[in-house]
Design an enzyme around this catalytic site. Structure first.
Site, mmCIF file in Angstrom:
data_model
loop_
_atom_site.group_PDB
_atom_site.id
_atom_site.type_symbol
_atom_site.label_atom_id
_atom_site.label_comp_id
_atom_site.label_asym_id
_atom_site.label_seq_id
_atom_site.Cartn_x
_atom_site.Cartn_y
_atom_site.Cartn_z
ATOM 1 N N TYR A 151 75.803 31.524 160.487
ATOM 2 C CA TYR A 151 75.642 31.834 159.024
ATOM 3 C C TYR A 151 76.494 31.064 158.255
ATOM 4 C CZ TYR A 151 76.084 34.864 154.912
ATOM 5 O OH TYR A 151 76.222 35.167 153.488
ATOM 6 N N SER A 209 78.905 31.673 150.141
ATOM 7 C CA SER A 209 79.505 32.862 150.554
ATOM 8 C C SER A 209 80.979 32.336 150.637
ATOM 9 C CB SER A 209 78.986 33.373 151.970
ATOM 10 O OG SER A 209 79.592 34.150 152.500
HETATM 11 N N1 LIG Z 1 76.388 41.258 150.503
HETATM 12 C C1 LIG Z 1 77.483 40.363 150.819
HETATM 13 O O1 LIG Z 1 78.745 40.930 151.282
HETATM 14 C C2 LIG Z 1 77.301 38.749 150.747
HETATM 15 C C3 LIG Z 1 78.496 38.112 150.724
HETATM 16 C C4 LIG Z 1 78.583 36.787 150.828
HETATM 17 C C5 LIG Z 1 77.376 36.252 150.425
HETATM 18 N N2 LIG Z 1 75.979 36.807 150.497
HETATM 19 C C6 LIG Z 1 74.736 36.126 150.002
HETATM 20 O O2 LIG Z 1 74.121 36.833 148.889
HETATM 21 C C7 LIG Z 1 72.730 36.364 149.124
HETATM 22 C C8 LIG Z 1 71.998 37.917 148.816
HETATM 23 O O3 LIG Z 1 72.445 38.764 150.055
HETATM 24 P P1 LIG Z 1 72.357 40.109 149.713
HETATM 25 O O4 LIG Z 1 73.747 40.843 150.151
HETATM 26 O O5 LIG Z 1 71.842 40.944 148.462
HETATM 27 O O6 LIG Z 1 71.492 40.654 150.929
HETATM 28 P P2 LIG Z 1 70.241 41.533 151.148
HETATM 29 O O7 LIG Z 1 70.111 42.888 150.067
HETATM 30 O O8 LIG Z 1 69.722 41.667 152.707
HETATM 31 O O9 LIG Z 1 69.099 40.521 150.126
HETATM 32 C C9 LIG Z 1 68.547 39.454 150.771
HETATM 33 C C10 LIG Z 1 67.295 38.835 150.058
HETATM 34 O O10 LIG Z 1 66.773 37.623 150.750
HETATM 35 C C11 LIG Z 1 65.369 37.932 150.772
HETATM 36 N N3 LIG Z 1 64.821 36.921 151.914
HETATM 37 C C12 LIG Z 1 65.238 37.128 153.178
HETATM 38 N N4 LIG Z 1 64.507 36.019 153.787
HETATM 39 C C13 LIG Z 1 63.606 35.512 152.892
HETATM 40 C C14 LIG Z 1 62.747 34.400 152.743
HETATM 41 N N5 LIG Z 1 62.525 33.703 154.124
HETATM 42 N N6 LIG Z 1 62.357 34.102 151.525
HETATM 43 C C15 LIG Z 1 62.585 34.733 150.694
HETATM 44 N N7 LIG Z 1 63.385 35.737 150.526
HETATM 45 C C16 LIG Z 1 64.004 36.277 151.603
HETATM 46 C C17 LIG Z 1 65.471 39.290 151.206
HETATM 47 O O11 LIG Z 1 63.880 39.790 150.962
HETATM 48 P P3 LIG Z 1 63.392 41.003 152.201
HETATM 49 O O12 LIG Z 1 63.503 42.194 151.522
HETATM 50 O O13 LIG Z 1 61.678 40.682 152.051
HETATM 51 O O14 LIG Z 1 63.749 40.784 153.579
HETATM 52 C C18 LIG Z 1 66.187 40.041 150.133
HETATM 53 O O15 LIG Z 1 65.488 40.265 149.142
HETATM 54 C C19 LIG Z 1 72.485 35.992 150.209
HETATM 55 O O16 LIG Z 1 72.394 34.638 150.142
HETATM 56 C C20 LIG Z 1 73.659 36.247 151.166
HETATM 57 O O17 LIG Z 1 74.059 35.303 152.126
HETATM 58 C C21 LIG Z 1 76.078 38.262 150.530
#
Ligand SMILES: NC(=O)c1ccc[n+]([C@@H]2O[C@H](COP(=O)([O-])OP(=O)(O)OC[C@H]3O[C@@H](n4cnc5c(N)ncnc54)[C@H](OP(=O)(O)O)[C@@H]3O)[C@@H](O)[C@H]2O)c1
Length: 309
Positions: A159, A146
Site C-alpha cells: 500500500y 496517504s
Molecule cells: N480512510 C483512511 O483512513 C485513509 C487514510 C489515508 C488515505 N486514504 C485514501 O483515501 C482514498 C479513499 O479511501 P476511503 O477510506 O474512502 O475507502 P473506501 O470507503 O474503501 O473507498 C474506496 C473507494 O475506492 C473505490 N474503488 C476500489 N477499487 C476501485 C477501482 N478499481 N476502480 C474504481 N474505484 C475503485 C471503492 O469502490 P467500491 O465500493 O466499488 O469498492 C470505493 O468507492 C483511498 O485512496 C485511500 O487510500 C484513506
C-alpha cells in the site's frame, strides 16, 4: 492539520464539471457531496448500479468507472466531451483506492500487482485521458495519497509503495503541467473514518490465517499489532464528511500548495517521517508495536462478530 484557504470558491461555477473516482463510499462520496454543495456538477465514479442509485443526488451524476477498465475511462472522456451544457472539467479528484496489507515476504505478488493497478496505474490512466480537458479549463488534479505515501509502516509495504509512487508521479506531473495552467495537488490523509480499515484488517487476518507455520511464527505478532493499532488509530480518525469538505476546499482554493496533510495524526507523523533518521523511526515504530505483539491473532471479522478495525 495543514489547511487550504478557508474560503472555498466564493462564486461557485455552476457551469463546471468535477470528476471524483471511488465515490461509492467514504472519502470519495463525501468529496462528491462537498463539491456538489459548492455548485459543481460532479461525475461520481462508481462500479455498480446499486452504488450509482445510492450516490445520485442534487449535482451528483453517477458514472460507471472502474479505473482499471480502459473502456470506462474512455466513456467518461466522451461523457465530458459531449456534455449537453458544454460545461468544462475543472477538477479531477483521484480518490479510488484499496488497501491489502501483509508483510513483504508474505503478500502474494498478485495482490501487490492488484494494489498498484488500482492505486497507481488506474489513476495515471484517468489522468492521461482527462488532462486535455483540464488543460482547456486550466483545471486541477487532486491526488489522494496517504500518510503511507511518506511513512512506510511494517505490513503496509505494498500500500505504501503505491502511495509513494503516486506522490512521485504527482511531483513529476505538477512540474510538467504547471506551465500549461494545470495545477496538481496531493492530499495526505491520516486516519479517516471509512470502511477501508475494517476491510483491510479483515483481509490481513484472512491472509495471516493462511500463512505457513513458519510465517505465523515470524509475522503473526506483527500482523496482530498492526491490526490492533489500526483500530486504535481509527478511534481518533477524522469523520469522512470533514475529509470530503477539506478535499473540496483543496480542489477549489485559488492558489493551492503542492501538498496538504489531512488530520492531526498526518500533520504529526509526516514531518517526523521526513526528517527523523530512518533508524530512529524504526525504533519509535518498534516501540509502539511492542506492547501489542504478544497478543494472539484475532479471527478475521468474517469468522468473528467483532471487526478488527
Ligand atoms: N480512510 C483512511 O483512513 C485513509 C487514510 C489515508 C488515505 N486514504 C485514501 O483515501 C482514498 C479513499 O479511501 P476511503 O477510506 O474512502 O475507502 P473506501 O470507503 O474503501 O473507498 C474506496 C473507494 O475506492 C473505490 N474503488 C476500489 N477499487 C476501485 C477501482 N478499481 N476502480 C474504481 N474505484 C475503485 C471503492 O469502490 P467500491 O465500493 O466499488 O469498492 C470505493 O468507492 C483511498 O485512496 C485511500 O487510500 C484513506
Amino acid at each position: 492539520m495543514t489547511r487550504p484557504g478557508k474560503d472555498p470558491r466564493k462564486n461557485p461555477q455552476k457551469n463546471e464539471l468535477a470528476v471524483v473516482s471511488g465515490a461509492s463510499s467514504g472519502i470519495g462520496a463525501a468529496t462528491a457531496r462537498a463539491l456538489a454543495a459548492m455548485g459543481y456538477h460532479v461525475l461520481a465514479g462508481v462500479r455498480t448500479d446499486s452504488e450509482a442509485d445510492a450516490v445520485r443526488g442534487d449535482g451528483i451524476e453517477p458514472v460507471t468507472l472502474d479505473i482499471t477498465v480502459s473502456e470506462h475511462i474512455e466513456a467518461l472522456a466522451r461523457r465530458i466531451a459531449d456534455d449537453p451544457e458544454r460545461r468544462v472539467l475543472r477538477v479531477l479528484v483521484n480518490n479510488a483506492g484499496i488497501e491489502i496489507n501483509a508483510p513483504v515476504e508474505v503478500l502474494p505478488l498478485s495482490l501487490w500487482r492488484e494494489q498498484f493497478e488500482v492505486n497507481l496505474f488506474g489513476h495515471i490512466a484517468v489522468i492521461q485521458e482527462l488532462l486535455p480537458f483540464l488543460r482547456r479549463s486550466r483545471g486541477r488534479v487532486v491526488n489522494i495519497s496517504s500518510v503511507g505515501g511518506v511513512a512506510a509502516l511494517p505490513v503496509f509495504g505494498a500500500y505504501a509503495g503505491t502511495k509513494f509512487a503516486l506522490e512521485a508521479a504527482s511531483d513529476s506531473l505538477r512540474r510538467e503541467v504547471s506551465a500549461h495552467g494545470v495545477q496538481v495537488v496531493v492530499v495526505q490523509p491520516g486516519g479517516v473514518r471509512t470502511e477501508m480499515a475494517a476491510r483491510s484488517g479483515d483481509i490481513s487476518l484472512g491472509l495471516a490465517a493462511e500463512m505457513s507455520a513458519e510465517h505465523q511464527r515470524l509475522y503473526g505478532g506483527l500482523i496482530n499489532a498492526t491490526v490492533s493499532s489500526n483500530t486504535a488509530f481509527l478511534e481518533r480518525a477524522v469523520p469522512a464528511a470533514k475529509a470530503g469538505a477539506t478535499i473540496a476546499r483543496v480542489a477549489t482554493t485559488p492558489r493551492p500548495r503542492a501538498r496538504y496533510t489531512l488530520g492531526t495524526d498526518a500533520a504529526f507523523i509526516i514531518p517526523l517521517a521526513r526528517f527523523l533518521p530512518a533508524r530512529l523511526m524504526d525504533g519509535i515504530l518498534a516501540m509502539s508495536h511492542r506492547s501489542r505483539t504478544s497478543k494472539p491473532l484475532p479471527a478475521p471479522a468474517s469468522e468473528s462478530a467483532g471487526s478488527p478495525s
